[in-house]
Design an enzyme around this catalytic site. Structure first.
Site, PDB file in Angstrom:
ATOM      1  CG  LEU A  18      35.897  36.162  54.207  1.00 53.15           C
ATOM      2  CD1 LEU A  18      36.238  35.640  55.295  1.00 53.15           C
ATOM      3  CD2 LEU A  18      36.797  37.478  53.872  1.00 53.15           C
TER       4      LEU A  18
ATOM      5  CG  ASP B 233      26.348  35.251  49.892  1.00 52.26           C
ATOM      6  OD1 ASP B 233      25.769  35.897  49.266  1.00 52.26           O
ATOM      7  OD2 ASP B 233      27.046  34.364  49.711  1.00 52.26           O
TER       8      ASP B 233
ATOM      9  CB  ALA C 262      30.919  41.737  42.164  1.00 47.87           C
TER      10      ALA C 262
ATOM     11  CE1 TYR D 109      32.206  41.721  37.097  1.00 45.72           C
ATOM     12  CE2 TYR D 109      32.791  42.897  35.204  1.00 45.72           C
ATOM     13  CZ  TYR D 109      32.655  42.775  36.648  1.00 45.72           C
ATOM     14  OH  TYR D 109      33.579  43.650  37.366  1.00 45.72           O
TER      15      TYR D 109
ATOM     16  CG  ASN E  97      42.088  47.493  32.139  1.00 44.82           C
ATOM     17  OD1 ASN E  97      41.944  48.297  31.239  1.00 44.82           O
ATOM     18  ND2 ASN E  97      41.285  46.195  31.870  1.00 44.82           N
TER      19      ASN E  97
HETATM   20  N1  LIG Z   1      39.369  44.557  39.710  1.00 46.52           N
HETATM   21  C1  LIG Z   1      38.938  44.896  38.569  1.00 46.52           C
HETATM   22  O1  LIG Z   1      39.634  44.945  37.653  1.00 46.52           O
HETATM   23  C2  LIG Z   1      37.508  45.595  38.481  1.00 46.52           C
HETATM   24  C3  LIG Z   1      37.222  46.274  37.318  1.00 46.52           C
HETATM   25  C4  LIG Z   1      35.986  46.929  37.215  1.00 46.52           C
HETATM   26  C5  LIG Z   1      35.132  46.582  38.338  1.00 46.52           C
HETATM   27  N2  LIG Z   1      35.283  45.865  39.282  1.00 46.52           N
HETATM   28  C6  LIG Z   1      34.338  45.693  40.278  1.00 46.52           C
HETATM   29  O2  LIG Z   1      34.819  46.141  41.428  1.00 46.52           O
HETATM   30  C7  LIG Z   1      34.049  45.460  42.690  1.00 46.52           C
HETATM   31  C8  LIG Z   1      35.249  45.000  43.653  1.00 46.52           C
HETATM   32  O3  LIG Z   1      36.219  44.121  42.820  1.00 46.52           O
HETATM   33  P1  LIG Z   1      37.679  43.607  43.466  1.00 46.52           P
HETATM   34  O4  LIG Z   1      38.645  44.088  42.427  1.00 46.52           O
HETATM   35  O5  LIG Z   1      37.942  44.209  44.609  1.00 46.52           O
HETATM   36  O6  LIG Z   1      37.126  42.075  43.565  1.00 46.52           O
HETATM   37  P2  LIG Z   1      37.325  41.097  44.930  1.00 46.52           P
HETATM   38  O7  LIG Z   1      37.004  39.715  44.222  1.00 46.52           O
HETATM   39  O8  LIG Z   1      38.808  41.192  45.441  1.00 46.52           O
HETATM   40  O9  LIG Z   1      36.156  41.597  45.914  1.00 46.52           O
HETATM   41  C9  LIG Z   1      35.053  41.217  45.898  1.00 46.52           C
HETATM   42  C10 LIG Z   1      34.545  40.702  47.266  1.00 46.52           C
HETATM   43  O10 LIG Z   1      33.204  40.436  47.079  1.00 46.52           O
HETATM   44  C11 LIG Z   1      33.031  39.333  47.934  1.00 46.52           C
HETATM   45  N3  LIG Z   1      31.897  38.487  47.415  1.00 46.52           N
HETATM   46  C12 LIG Z   1      31.843  37.853  46.308  1.00 46.52           C
HETATM   47  N4  LIG Z   1      30.460  37.477  46.524  1.00 46.52           N
HETATM   48  C13 LIG Z   1      29.690  37.625  47.585  1.00 46.52           C
HETATM   49  C14 LIG Z   1      28.688  37.610  48.161  1.00 46.52           C
HETATM   50  N5  LIG Z   1      27.557  36.810  47.442  1.00 46.52           N
HETATM   51  N6  LIG Z   1      28.360  37.991  49.167  1.00 46.52           N
HETATM   52  C15 LIG Z   1      29.234  38.564  49.976  1.00 46.52           C
HETATM   53  N7  LIG Z   1      30.306  38.917  49.556  1.00 46.52           N
HETATM   54  C16 LIG Z   1      30.978  38.442  48.257  1.00 46.52           C
HETATM   55  C17 LIG Z   1      34.539  38.383  47.786  1.00 46.52           C
HETATM   56  O11 LIG Z   1      34.848  37.562  48.822  1.00 46.52           O
HETATM   57  C18 LIG Z   1      35.453  39.474  47.722  1.00 46.52           C
HETATM   58  O12 LIG Z   1      36.206  39.871  48.573  1.00 46.52           O
HETATM   59  C19 LIG Z   1      33.325  44.468  42.113  1.00 46.52           C
HETATM   60  O13 LIG Z   1      31.870  44.841  42.032  1.00 46.52           O
HETATM   61  C20 LIG Z   1      33.934  44.162  40.770  1.00 46.52           C
HETATM   62  O14 LIG Z   1      32.927  43.706  39.796  1.00 46.52           O
HETATM   63  C21 LIG Z   1      36.348  45.482  39.372  1.00 46.52           C
END
Ligand SMILES: NC(=O)c1ccc[n+]([C@@H]2O[C@H](COP(=O)([O-])OP(=O)(O)OC[C@H]3O[C@@H](n4cnc5c(N)ncnc54)[C@H](O)[C@@H]3O)[C@@H](O)[C@H]2O)c1
Length: 332
Positions: A43, A68, A90, A156, A185
């Site tokens: 979270l 985590d 992430a 990243y 995106n």
């Molecule tokens: N949103 C974008 O534009 C985008 C684009 C390309 C890739 N991604 C990838 O998609 C995935 C999801 O992205 P999102 O947009 O939903 O992001 P987000 O930040 O909404 O979701 C990521 C979740 O991971 C949780 N988290 C972070 N570190 C953690 C840890 N150490 N242990 C447990 N939970 C942890 C966060 O609390 C969050 O709820 C990620 O891997 C991100 O890199 C996202």
């Protein structure tokens, strides 16, 4: 042996399942009849409220664990007995640049732990979130998955590229099936509204609602390939179901939209006749063009984006306005 995994009655772990994309994956898993969906999220960015719908519809199916992916014992405990792992946890690109050691521990070491546990406990498949950031500024458009990753200069993107290699090595070492999805995106409901790393669309909606013009950083000619969060979640489920392993896919709409055009289309979605203004360009992630070739996902996963940008933006505005109303009603 087939790498296709049935979703009905499956037992699933979703890391980062309280986040923007992860919570939509959880929604769709509940709808697909999964037997058990365990969410592991610390979270730092995600919100429990993102799981309201899933908990309402699948209260006996969904279990949320606040923890985590760096907690090795916990990850192993939650992975035991699971058929599938969707790995989404992430940090955002901007936070990775500010805290690279934390990024190393979370994105790289944390992903290692998730894969180690999946291999050890006989998980049938891992579907992992990668990113278009692995390309940096691509040299060819539309960009195919065969494009090299050496133009990326972000921590990243480096971590995501390494993770893709790690997935391949776990197939070679332990025969662990996996698919990695390079999202372009992403936008849509449950984008981070309150966090430090709010997205450009959220900042623009705030300004437009306050009667101020959207602020474009730079000339606004850079393009992006927007893809709606529900389409991304559907790609995750299809990647699990397809008889495909050891492969990466671009997940994008396959159309490019400039920031200027995006601002105009958001203004239209919000019914505003303001005109955008320009400010100084951002330093991090200065990628000027994104356009994906999405034919591999279409041919091998049966996936194409369904939600067009105008429809998606209208839905985003509707969701955001409802969030604003809730925020105003909440006690101080
Ligand atoms: N949103 C974008 O534009 C985008 C684009 C390309 C890739 N991604 C990838 O998609 C995935 C999801 O992205 P999102 O947009 O939903 O992001 P987000 O930040 O909404 O979701 C990521 C979740 O991971 C949780 N988290 C972070 N570190 C953690 C840890 N150490 N242990 C447990 N939970 C942890 C966060 O609390 C969050 O709820 C990620 O891997 C991100 O890199 C996202």
């Amino acid at each position: 042996m087939s790498a296709a995994v049935e979703l009905a009655s499956s037992r699933v772990l979703v890391t980062g399942g309280a986040g923007t994309i992860g919570s939509h994956v959880v929604d769709q898993l509940v709808d697909a009849g999964a037997a058990e969906v365990v969410v592991l999220d610390n979270l730092v960015r995600g919100r429990l409220a993102n799981l309201d719908r899933a908990l309402r519809r699948g209260g006996d199916v969904v279990r949320v664990v606040e923890g985590d992916i760096r907690d090795v014992a916990l990850v192993h405990e939650l992975t035991r007995g699971r058929d599938l792992v969707f790995h989404l946890a992430a940090l955002r690109i901007t936070q990775c640049a500010e805290q690279p050691r934390l990024a190393l521990e979370s994105l790289v070491d944390g992903t290692f732990t998730v894969l180690e546990a999946a291999a050890e406990h006989g998980v049938a498949k891992v579907v992992a979130s990668s990113s278009a950031s692995v390309y940096g500024l691509a040299e060819e458009f539309p960009t195919t998955e065969r494009h090299h990753p050496y133009n990326n200069d972000t921590f990243y993107g480096a971590a995501k590229a390494f993770n893709e290699g790690m997935l391949r090595s776990f197939k070679a070492m332990y025969d662990l099936d996996s698919v990695a999805l390079r999202y372009f995106n992403v936008y849509g409901p449950r984008m981070d509204v309150w966090g430090v790393y709010t997205e450009v669309l959220i900042r623009w909606m705030e300004r437009i609602d306050a009667g101020e013009p959207p602020l474009i950083l730079g000339d606004g000619l850079q393009t992006m390939d927007f893809v709606h969060v529900e389409d991304i979640a559907r790609a995750n489920l299809l990647a699990a179901q397809a008889d495909v392993t050891d492969t990466v896919f671009n997940i994008a709409s396959g159309t490019e939209t400039s920031l200027r055009e995006l601002a105009d289309r958001l203004l239209a979605a919000m019914g505003s006749d303001l005109a955008p203004v320009h400010g100084e360009a951002r330093k991090v992630n200065a990628v000027t063009r994104r356009l994906a070739d999405v034919s591999a996902a279409r041919e091998q996963l049966g996936w194409t984006a369904r939600i067009g940008l105008d429809e998606g933006l209208r839905g985003l505005v509707e969701w955001w306005r409802a969030e604003q109303r809730l925020g105003q009603e909440a006690p101080a």
